[in-house]
Each structure stands twice: as C-alpha cells, then as structure tokens.
Design a protein around this motif. Structure first.
Motif, PDB file in Angstrom:
ATOM      1  N   VAL A   1      37.696  39.443  31.502  1.00 12.90           N
ATOM      2  CA  VAL A   1      38.510  38.629  30.931  1.00 12.90           C
ATOM      3  C   VAL A   1      38.393  37.275  31.755  1.00 12.90           C
ATOM      4  CG1 VAL A   1      40.885  37.857  30.451  1.00 12.90           C
ATOM      5  CG2 VAL A   1      40.105  40.349  29.605  1.00 12.90           C
ATOM      6  N   PHE A   2      38.674  37.258  32.935  1.00  9.42           N
ATOM      7  CA  PHE A   2      38.802  36.109  33.810  1.00  9.42           C
ATOM      8  C   PHE A   2      37.187  35.431  34.024  1.00  9.42           C
ATOM      9  CE2 PHE A   2      42.541  37.847  36.196  1.00  9.42           C
ATOM     10  CZ  PHE A   2      43.238  37.848  35.003  1.00  9.42           C
ATOM     11  N   TYR A   3      36.274  36.439  34.127  1.00 11.93           N
ATOM     12  CA  TYR A   3      34.948  35.817  34.826  1.00 11.93           C
ATOM     13  C   TYR A   3      33.701  36.180  33.952  1.00 11.93           C
ATOM     14  CZ  TYR A   3      37.949  36.369  38.854  1.00 11.93           C
ATOM     15  OH  TYR A   3      38.948  36.583  39.849  1.00 11.93           O
ATOM     16  N   GLY A   4      34.173  36.831  32.765  1.00 15.24           N
ATOM     17  CA  GLY A   4      33.002  37.338  31.665  1.00 15.24           C
ATOM     18  C   GLY A   4      31.941  38.273  32.306  1.00 15.24           C
ATOM     19  N   ILE A   5      32.365  38.934  33.305  1.00 15.01           N
ATOM     20  CA  ILE A   5      31.662  39.614  33.992  1.00 15.01           C
ATOM     21  C   ILE A   5      31.810  41.414  33.593  1.00 15.01           C
ATOM     22  CG2 ILE A   5      30.788  41.006  36.297  1.00 15.01           C
ATOM     23  CD1 ILE A   5      31.852  38.218  37.766  1.00 15.01           C
ATOM     24  N   ASP A   6      31.180  41.949  32.970  1.00 12.78           N
ATOM     25  CA  ASP A   6      31.063  43.276  32.435  1.00 12.78           C
ATOM     26  C   ASP A   6      30.765  44.493  33.256  1.00 12.78           C
ATOM     27  OD1 ASP A   6      31.640  42.399  29.555  1.00 12.78           O
ATOM     28  OD2 ASP A   6      29.420  41.923  29.384  1.00 12.78           O
ATOM     29  N   ASN A   7      30.124  44.327  34.297  1.00  8.23           N
ATOM     30  CA  ASN A   7      29.973  45.357  35.023  1.00  8.23           C
ATOM     31  C   ASN A   7      30.393  44.989  36.542  1.00  8.23           C
ATOM     32  OD1 ASN A   7      28.030  43.340  35.727  1.00  8.23           O
ATOM     33  ND2 ASN A   7      26.431  44.572  35.995  1.00  8.23           N
ATOM     34  N   PHE A   8      31.760  44.405  36.606  1.00  5.35           N
ATOM     35  CA  PHE A   8      32.238  44.001  37.828  1.00  5.35           C
ATOM     36  C   PHE A   8      32.664  45.550  38.583  1.00  5.35           C
ATOM     37  CE2 PHE A   8      35.852  42.475  40.580  1.00  5.35           C
ATOM     38  CZ  PHE A   8      35.064  41.413  41.209  1.00  5.35           C
ATOM     39  N   SER A   9      31.808  45.673  39.879  1.00  8.06           N
ATOM     40  CA  SER A   9      32.062  46.946  40.624  1.00  8.06           C
ATOM     41  C   SER A   9      33.188  47.001  41.433  1.00  8.06           C
ATOM     42  CB  SER A   9      30.767  47.027  41.470  1.00  8.06           C
ATOM     43  OG  SER A   9      30.591  45.954  42.203  1.00  8.06           O
ATOM     44  N   HIS A  10      34.103  46.103  41.572  1.00 11.50           N
ATOM     45  CA  HIS A  10      35.392  46.176  42.587  1.00 11.50           C
ATOM     46  C   HIS A  10      36.485  46.802  41.681  1.00 11.50           C
ATOM     47  CE1 HIS A  10      32.721  44.263  45.308  1.00 11.50           C
ATOM     48  NE2 HIS A  10      32.494  43.363  44.492  1.00 11.50           N
ATOM     49  N   LYS A  11      37.414  47.267  42.418  1.00 10.03           N
ATOM     50  CA  LYS A  11      38.928  47.867  41.832  1.00 10.03           C
ATOM     51  C   LYS A  11      39.682  46.508  41.812  1.00 10.03           C
ATOM     52  CE  LYS A  11      38.135  52.136  44.035  1.00 10.03           C
ATOM     53  NZ  LYS A  11      37.772  52.908  43.067  1.00 10.03           N
ATOM     54  N   SER A  12      39.332  45.484  42.451  1.00 12.70           N
ATOM     55  CA  SER A  12      40.344  44.396  42.358  1.00 12.70           C
ATOM     56  C   SER A  12      39.574  43.139  41.782  1.00 12.70           C
ATOM     57  CB  SER A  12      40.997  43.916  43.674  1.00 12.70           C
ATOM     58  OG  SER A  12      41.676  42.859  43.494  1.00 12.70           O
ATOM     59  N   TYR A  13      40.170  42.136  40.900  1.00 14.72           N
ATOM     60  CA  TYR A  13      39.403  41.198  40.305  1.00 14.72           C
ATOM     61  C   TYR A  13      39.342  40.120  41.603  1.00 14.72           C
ATOM     62  CZ  TYR A  13      43.982  39.716  39.791  1.00 14.72           C
ATOM     63  OH  TYR A  13      45.436  39.272  39.761  1.00 14.72           O
TER      64      TYR A  13
ATOM     65  N   ASN B   1      41.016  49.309  47.879  1.00 16.42           N
ATOM     66  CA  ASN B   1      39.540  49.544  48.762  1.00 16.42           C
ATOM     67  C   ASN B   1      38.714  50.367  47.864  1.00 16.42           C
ATOM     68  OD1 ASN B   1      39.860  52.133  49.939  1.00 16.42           O
ATOM     69  ND2 ASN B   1      41.692  51.449  50.760  1.00 16.42           N
ATOM     70  N   PRO B   2      37.490  50.748  48.399  1.00 17.63           N
ATOM     71  CA  PRO B   2      36.498  51.709  47.710  1.00 17.63           C
ATOM     72  C   PRO B   2      37.085  52.867  47.419  1.00 17.63           C
ATOM     73  CG  PRO B   2      35.310  50.109  49.342  1.00 17.63           C
ATOM     74  CD  PRO B   2      36.863  49.941  49.253  1.00 17.63           C
ATOM     75  N   ASN B   3      38.004  53.243  48.277  1.00 17.08           N
ATOM     76  CA  ASN B   3      38.449  54.584  48.533  1.00 17.08           C
ATOM     77  C   ASN B   3      39.877  54.911  47.649  1.00 17.08           C
ATOM     78  OD1 ASN B   3      36.032  55.770  49.538  1.00 17.08           O
ATOM     79  ND2 ASN B   3      36.860  54.867  51.440  1.00 17.08           N
ATOM     80  N   MET B   4      40.606  53.781  47.464  1.00 14.74           N
ATOM     81  CA  MET B   4      41.828  53.720  46.696  1.00 14.74           C
ATOM     82  C   MET B   4      42.069  53.139  45.424  1.00 14.74           C
ATOM     83  SD  MET B   4      44.804  54.726  47.568  1.00 14.74           S
ATOM     84  CE  MET B   4      44.771  55.085  49.286  1.00 14.74           C
ATOM     85  N   GLU B   5      42.444  54.078  44.316  1.00 15.05           N
ATOM     86  CA  GLU B   5      42.560  53.372  43.146  1.00 15.05           C
ATOM     87  C   GLU B   5      43.641  52.566  42.942  1.00 15.05           C
ATOM     88  OE1 GLU B   5      40.461  54.025  40.463  1.00 15.05           O
ATOM     89  OE2 GLU B   5      39.091  55.492  41.513  1.00 15.05           O
ATOM     90  N   SER B   6      43.303  51.617  41.952  1.00 12.13           N
ATOM     91  CA  SER B   6      44.651  50.437  41.611  1.00 12.13           C
ATOM     92  C   SER B   6      45.590  51.292  40.737  1.00 12.13           C
ATOM     93  CB  SER B   6      43.896  49.541  40.973  1.00 12.13           C
ATOM     94  OG  SER B   6      42.782  48.935  41.542  1.00 12.13           O
ATOM     95  N   LYS B   7      46.877  50.690  40.844  1.00 11.09           N
ATOM     96  CA  LYS B   7      47.985  51.076  39.772  1.00 11.09           C
ATOM     97  C   LYS B   7      47.400  50.695  38.377  1.00 11.09           C
ATOM     98  CE  LYS B   7      50.445  48.449  42.278  1.00 11.09           C
ATOM     99  NZ  LYS B   7      51.378  47.495  42.757  1.00 11.09           N
ATOM    100  N   PRO B   8      47.916  51.714  37.408  1.00 11.87           N
ATOM    101  CA  PRO B   8      48.749  52.496  37.344  1.00 11.87           C
ATOM    102  C   PRO B   8      48.394  53.820  38.114  1.00 11.87           C
ATOM    103  CG  PRO B   8      47.840  52.226  35.164  1.00 11.87           C
ATOM    104  CD  PRO B   8      47.042  51.472  35.921  1.00 11.87           C
ATOM    105  N   ASN B   9      47.362  54.081  38.403  1.00  8.67           N
ATOM    106  CA  ASN B   9      46.854  55.348  39.097  1.00  8.67           C
ATOM    107  C   ASN B   9      47.734  55.601  40.245  1.00  8.67           C
ATOM    108  OD1 ASN B   9      45.505  57.169  41.391  1.00  8.67           O
ATOM    109  ND2 ASN B   9      43.851  57.109  39.566  1.00  8.67           N
ATOM    110  N   PRO B  10      48.418  56.787  40.392  1.00 10.09           N
ATOM    111  CA  PRO B  10      49.371  57.026  41.445  1.00 10.09           C
ATOM    112  C   PRO B  10      48.830  57.289  42.967  1.00 10.09           C
ATOM    113  CG  PRO B  10      48.934  59.226  40.426  1.00 10.09           C
ATOM    114  CD  PRO B  10      48.276  58.174  39.721  1.00 10.09           C
ATOM    115  N   MET B  11      47.607  56.839  43.171  1.00 15.82           N
ATOM    116  CA  MET B  11      47.055  57.399  44.285  1.00 15.82           C
ATOM    117  C   MET B  11      47.655  56.700  45.452  1.00 15.82           C
ATOM    118  SD  MET B  11      43.067  56.995  45.809  1.00 15.82           S
ATOM    119  CE  MET B  11      42.322  58.229  44.523  1.00 15.82           C
TER     120      MET B  11
END
Length: 211
Positions: free
Chosen positions: A54-66, A133-143
């Motif tokens: 939505v923000f950058y028009g990047i479809d294959n963004f590999s990071h958990k945080s924009y 981070n690479p090993n921690m999922e974003s909310k709403p995942n409860p990790m």
C-alpha cells in the motif's frame, strides 16, 4: 501483582502523524503520488493488509515491518514531532510503584525501540522490550505476547493497545485487552476502553488479585 504489556505507537506515544509524514516523504522520494492520511492510518491498524504494498507499491517486501529499510525517514519524523500522551510517564511510574511487571510489544523493528523509549524517558520502566525481527511475528500473531509471558512473574496479564491488530494479539494470546481512545469522550467508551492515564490505572488495578 500483574503483568502489563503495552503497545507503543498510538498507545504510549502519539506518533501516528509521524508515521504518516514519513510514509508521505518516502512516496515523494520514490515518485509515487500522494496517499490520503486516512488510507495510511487504515493500513497501519488493520490486520491482513500488506502495508509495504500500500505504502510503497512493493509486492514482495520481505520484512515483517514496513519501517525496515526506511529507518532514517521514520527516525527523522519521530524526532521532530512524536510525544508521549498526557500522563503516560506518571502512569508508568505508578505501575512500578505497584510492582507491576511491565513489557512492550510493538510491530516496529526491535532495534529501534529502545532509542525511542530512552529519548522520551520511559525505557527504564520496562522489564522486557520486544519488536519485530526475523524471528518474531508481528501482531495480531501472539508470538510477542507469548514470548513475554514465558518470563513474566505473575499469573494475571493484561495487554494495552490501540487498534484491531493489538486486540487480535490479546485474543490470540488469551489475555484481557484494554484499548486507548485518547481523543474520545468518556461517555462513548466501551468497558475496556480508556481516554486518560488515570482511567487506565483504575482499569489495571481492577485486575490485581484479591486476597
């Protein structure tokens, strides 16, 4: 005593305008057309939306945080205008006097959290600080919440946030949820919502075990 887990943006820190300004500047630098502020806010708060697309028009963004890859933009705008909501520092001080275990679970990149909290003079109140981070999922995942609770000392826990992603994370972690509505009228609030730091403290106290 209780474990209290906080979100940061929109819950402790009035930073939504900073995020919108950073996204707007990134889009200008990428020669993308302006995006309505309401569109940015909706994407930030809504589970399942690909913010990078939505923000950058990047479809294959590999990071958990924009924010990853664009940290300098966000840092600049956070430093310019982010501020604590009224009474937040005093509220955290009271929580520590009550011997609460305090943690922070944010969808912002983990490495950037402590400098922000230190700048606003509240880092010292937290027993645990977790971001994506690479090993921690974003909310709403409860990790994040599950990770914090593995080391939290008390049986009763509460999550304090400000949007559907936070509410979903609390539900997935099976703990109570309180929602910040800083600009709302008290008469319009639901039972789990608050609009002042004083109201939040009262709601947290209600979760303390009764002996």
């Amino acid at each position: 005593m209780i474990n209290v887990i906080f979100d940061m943006d929109g819950t402790l820190l009035d930073s939504e305008d900073c995020i919108c300004a950073a996204v707007a500047e990134i889009r200008r630098d990428k020669n993308l057309p302006p995006l309505p502020k309401e569109t940015i806010q909706h994407a930030i708060h809504t589970p399942g939306i690909n913010c990078a697309q939505v923000f950058y028009g990047i479809d294959n963004f590999s990071h958990k945080s924009y924010k990853v890859g664009f940290e300098s933009y966000f840092k600049k705008h956070y430093e310019q205008s982010a501020k604590l909501f009224e009474g937040v520092r005093e509220m955290l001080q009271t929580c520590k006097v009550r011997n609460y275990f305090l943690a922070l679970a944010s969808n912002a990149p983990h490495n950037g959290l402590e400098p922000i909290l230190q700048k606003h003079g509240i880092a010292q109140y937290f027993d645990c600080i977790i971001g994506t981070n690479p090993n921690m999922e974003s909310k709403p995942n409860p990790m994040m919440i599950d990770y914090i609770l593995q080391n939290a000392p008390f049986t009763q826990s509460v999550f304090v946030g400000n949007c559907a992603k936070d509410e979903g994370a609390a539900a997935n972690a099976k703990i109570p949820y309180l929602e910040a509505k800083w600009d709302s009228d008290e008469k319009t609030l639901k039972d789990n919502e608050f609009c002042t730091a004083k109201e939040l403290l009262a709601k947290l106290q209600a979760y303390e075990p009764r002996f």
